[in-house]
Design a protein around this motif. Structure first.
Motif, mmCIF file in Angstrom:
data_model
loop_
_atom_site.group_PDB
_atom_site.id
_atom_site.type_symbol
_atom_site.label_atom_id
_atom_site.label_comp_id
_atom_site.label_asym_id
_atom_site.label_seq_id
_atom_site.Cartn_x
_atom_site.Cartn_y
_atom_site.Cartn_z
ATOM 1 N N GLY A 93 -1.194 -1.728 4.848
ATOM 2 C CA GLY A 93 -2.312 -2.055 3.967
ATOM 3 C C GLY A 93 -1.883 -2.835 2.744
ATOM 4 O O GLY A 93 -0.858 -2.562 2.136
ATOM 5 N N PHE A 94 -2.686 -3.843 2.370
ATOM 6 C CA PHE A 94 -2.433 -4.657 1.192
ATOM 7 C C PHE A 94 -3.639 -4.542 0.246
ATOM 8 O O PHE A 94 -4.685 -5.150 0.486
ATOM 9 N N PRO A 95 -3.567 -3.775 -0.845
ATOM 10 C CA PRO A 95 -4.694 -3.713 -1.789
ATOM 11 C C PRO A 95 -4.770 -4.992 -2.606
ATOM 12 O O PRO A 95 -3.751 -5.607 -2.929
ATOM 13 N N PHE A 96 -5.976 -5.425 -2.949
ATOM 14 C CA PHE A 96 -6.155 -6.593 -3.805
ATOM 15 C C PHE A 96 -7.519 -6.514 -4.468
ATOM 16 O O PHE A 96 -8.353 -5.687 -4.115
ATOM 17 N N GLU A 97 -7.695 -7.368 -5.477
ATOM 18 C CA GLU A 97 -8.974 -7.448 -6.158
ATOM 19 C C GLU A 97 -9.598 -8.805 -5.900
ATOM 20 O O GLU A 97 -8.917 -9.829 -5.875
ATOM 21 N N GLU A 98 -10.902 -8.823 -5.711
ATOM 22 C CA GLU A 98 -11.641 -10.070 -5.498
ATOM 23 C C GLU A 98 -12.925 -9.981 -6.317
ATOM 24 O O GLU A 98 -13.752 -9.105 -6.084
#
Length: 811
Positions: A93-98
């Motif tokens: 899993g790769f968390p990110f903000e958009e």
């Protein structure tokens, strides 16, 4: 053995702000999970629905930890498919903000077959061990005697195994094997005798015909004869089993590589047949019905798809795996799997037969193009960050720390045919320019001086120390040539300013220290040049000053400072001043910084720059720092007894003694004398301390923080520390140096620089406070940017403790 299947990858995106709803996925995910596009469009798919109930809490905890820290996470877990069946998957899993919304990109691959293979192998191995244990064999009773294993009695089967036609009773077991094997067996027998345990030993023995056989020796303590332990051992010929196990281990190693590396491209190279079998069909190249490339090396097939610049490296690295059994990896650009040349990492393992000849090479290819691109960007960003940390953002000259370091390098390898000199300069009436023509005019003037510093042929290094103070290292053939070049520089600068400001008389005050010994401490050389500058400061008729023996009076002054320090502390002529720290939004006081002031006999005060540098130079700064530290502790204790509001107080400590072995111990033992919560004490470490042994510094910080003190970096940003050091530093607060906000009201670029720097600091989870806030514009810009803590003349100057109590601590 089962045929290796192609690895299928699934990718899906989840909206964490909506509880993990899956809003996008690829075909691989549909194939693995059984869901279809309509399920996703209807919002019926949630990543937490995939997890069995008994593992849901643990899974949510791992996901929460990953998204909170914005770090990728690798998890192996059961996955419930749409039809209710359960498979095992590897999940990355790769968390990110958009757009400010927390989301996650998740890759999965079906790991069930690999888990079944591992289980099947473990089961087979257990059955094999049980079968071997039941096979009868030779029997030999051993006696531990005088550091040896003596043969007490054997059966005929054992003699046949050992190729002996005579009774071996009474002889040493050592004669039947090599010395290394005997030492290993003897050690194990002794351990079993001591612990009354059982023996299990594997022996490789060369036979008379030159071949090798493997034997397994099982044994137990049999009885004692004359006080010596005897071992009843059964010896079995396991040569065929070992060979079978070796073949099995080859297959197991293949699957281990697959299990350890979940990329999609695998290969197996048959050395004898020179054939390369692939798990992925390559339609662009000629393969047979077994998906093999025949005559792989003989026909030089790699040249067709390996980048020409990497071809020789590829062949060299690949042939290493053909020389002997080994593991390893290398990187290569290839277009075997892509239309264009793409970077791949080749992880390989090679296997030998019993004749120690490599027969198989197995491996996987993983695309690392994105990692290469990311590394290139990181390297570029790192170089830019290094440039920012080593230079002055306005002029492009070096900062002091970098200048000292590079000057030391120059003087350590000098040109003995040349003369070196340090030149310390500042601009007379520079504050007048700022006040009357604006900060931009002042900045332009500083850039003009920087150009004059660098344009000289004699210049080696240039540095802007701070404000309008510059230092340079120069080199010329003669002393006269060096001095003449500096005179030319000063006149050039003055003439340039005359054109811009005809009514002004802008000049440079500068001091020259001509180096007579290249072993001199660079900081001492800078101080000497500064003494020469101060000797001609504000004397418009003198273009420069040259350091000479007459300036020894300054040293005499320094000596007087040192001799008067202890009496001044005893007579309380050294006083603790406090400068308040404020909340930028509501202007409430949130703490204070302690500062040392030295009261003269006439009631005036020596300023810190008049005595602190001297004390640091000679090593007396310890007494001053600990005196102010105890004053702070005593003040906090009095406020507590008087039921006053307790404000955190920060205390500065010089880097000169922070690395001493007993520093942390002395700090803690001093604090224990007072009834004060250590969390109310903030220990300020100057950023220059990070230029030394950071491991030792972090150890000191950890000890102080574990006791309860708060730790802050003072004057951050002037170039002593790197961001990588800051990320690891056990620090609570970062105090941004005044120089970073001096011009933020007028200069958009500097505002952007400060904002980006603070974001990096906050990424390291450190609190931020700004020093030197002097104007409402500065305060407004910082508060609107989300920074609430500051100190500076806008709020209050440093004031005596009594005045502070009356103004801020009264009811």
């Amino acid at each position: 053995m089962d045929k290796v299947k192609s690895v299928v990858y699934g990718e899906y995106f989840a909206d964490m702000s909506k509880g993990g709803v899956v809003y996008s996925a690829n075909d691989g995910f549909m194939l693995i999970s059984g869901y279809d596009q309509q399920d996703i469009d209807d919002g019926k798919v949630n990543l937490f629905d995939f997890i069995p109930e008994e593992l849901l809490a643990k899974y949510k905890g791992l996901v929460s930890k990953s998204t909170d820290g914005m770090k990728p996470v690798l998890i192996q877990h059961p996955l419930i498919k749409k039809d209710g069946s359960v498979i095992t998957v590897l999940c990355y899993g790769f968390p990110f903000e958009e757009d400010g919304i927390g989301k996650a990109r998740i890759l999965i691959t079906d790991y069930t077959e690999h888990m079944n293979l591992i289980s099947k192998y473990n089961s087979s191995q257990s059955e094999l061990d049980a079968l071997i244990s039941a096979v009868p064999g030779g029997v030999v009773i051993l006696e531990i005697k005088n550091g040896d294993l003596s043969i007490f009695k054997t059966n005929d089967e054992f003699l046949n195994m050992m190729e002996s036609d005579k009774n071996l009773a009474g002889s040493s077991f050592r004669s039947l094997m090599d010395e290394e094997s005997f030492e290993g067996l003897y050690k194990k027998v002794c351990i079993c005798a001591e612990n009354n345990g059982s023996l299990d030993f594997e022996l490789k023995r060369q036979q008379t015909d030159g071949t090798y056989k493997w034997f397994r020796i099982y044994g137990n303590l049999y009885k004692h004869s004359n006080g010596l332990p005897l071992f009843y051992t059964v010896v079995m010929d396991i040569t065929n089993d070992i060979r079978l196990c070796n073949e099995l281990s080859v297959e197991i190693e293949k699957f281990k590589v697959i299990a350890d590396n979940t990329d999609e491209l695998y290969f197996e190279y048959d050395v004898e047949n020179d054939s390369m079998r692939l798990t992925t069909t390559l339609s662009r190249y000629m393969v047979n019905d077994q998906n093999c490339i025949e005559n792989y090396l003989a026909s030089d097939r790699p040249r067709e798809f390996v980048h020409p610049k990497e071809y020789d490296k590829f062949i060299t690295e690949y042939k290493k795996f053909l020389e002997s059994a080994r593991r390893g990896s290398f990187e290569v650009r290839t277009k075997a799997y892509d239309d264009d040349y793409t970077w791949y990492n080749a992880a390989c393992v090679s296997f030998e037969n019993e004749q120690n000849k490599v027969v198989k090479v197995f491996g996987r290819l993983a695309c690392i193009q994105h990692l290469k691109s990311l590394k290139k960007k990181i390297d570029k960003d790192s170089k830019y960050i290094t440039y920012l940390l080593e230079t002055d953002s306005l002029t492009g000259l070096l900062n002091r720390h970098t200048f000292v370091k590079k000057a030391e390098e120059v003087l350590n390898s000098p040109d003995h045919n040349c003369v070196y000199g340090f030149v310390y300069s500042d601009i007379n009436e520079f504050s007048y320019v700022n006040e009357n023509f604006g900060f931009q005019a002042g900045n332009d003037m500083l850039k003009d001086l920087a150009e004059c510093v660098l344009d000289l042929d004699t210049n080696v290094l240039g540095c802007r120390i701070y404000s309008d103070f510059f230092i340079g290292l120069y080199k010329a053939n003669t002393r006269e040539e060096l001095i003449s070049s500096i005179e030319k520089r000063n006149i050039e600068f003055t003439n340039k300013q005359k054109i811009k400001y005809p009514a002004s008389d802008i000049r440079i005050s500068c001091g020259i220290y001509v180096v007579t010994d290249t072993l001199i401490d660079v900081n001492v050389a800078i101080d000497n040049a500064n003494l020469a500058r101060r000797s001609v400061k504000n004397n418009s008729s003198v273009i420069y000053g040259i350091y000479s023996g007459r300036m020894r009076t300054q040293r005499a002054y320094e000596q007087s400072i040192c001799s008067e320090l202890h009496p001044a502390i005893d007579n309380r002529e050294i006083e603790m001043f406090l400068q308040p720290k404020f909340n930028l939004v509501d202007r409430t006081i949130i703490g204070a910084e302690t500062l040392a002031r030295w009261r003269n006999k006439d009631g005036s005060y020596k300023m810190p720059f008049e005595f602190i540098p001297v004390l640091e130079k000679v090593g007396y700064i310890d007494e001053l720092d600990f005196f102010i530290f105890e004053e702070a502790l005593s003040t906090l204790e009095k406020w507590k007894k008087q039921n006053k509001k307790l404000l955190p107080l920060s205390v500065n400590f010089s880097q000169k003694h922070i690395f001493r072995p007993d520093f942390a111990k002395n700090i803690i033992s001093t604090a224990q004398k007072y009834d004060v919560d250590p969390s109310l004490v903030e220990l300020e470490i100057t950023e220059s301390s990070f230029s030394g042994d950071t491991a030792a510094l972090f150890n000191v910080m950890d000890k102080l923080r574990s006791y309860g003190f708060m730790i802050s970096i003072d004057d951050f940003g002037i170039g002593y520390s790197t961001l990588s050091v800051l990320m690891k530093a056990p620090v609570d607060i970062v105090k941004i140096d005044k120089s970073f906000i001096d011009n933020i009201a007028q200069n958009k670029m500097e505002r952007s620089y400060v904002s980006n720097m603070c974001k990096l600091i906050e990424t390291a989870q450190k609190d931020v406070i700004f020093e030197g806030v002097e104007t409402e514009d500065q305060a407004k810009i910082l508060s609107e940017s989300g920074y609430t803590k500051a100190q500076g003349y806008l709020f209050e100057r440093p004031i005596p403790l009594n005045d502070f109590n009356k103004k801020f601590m009264s009811d």
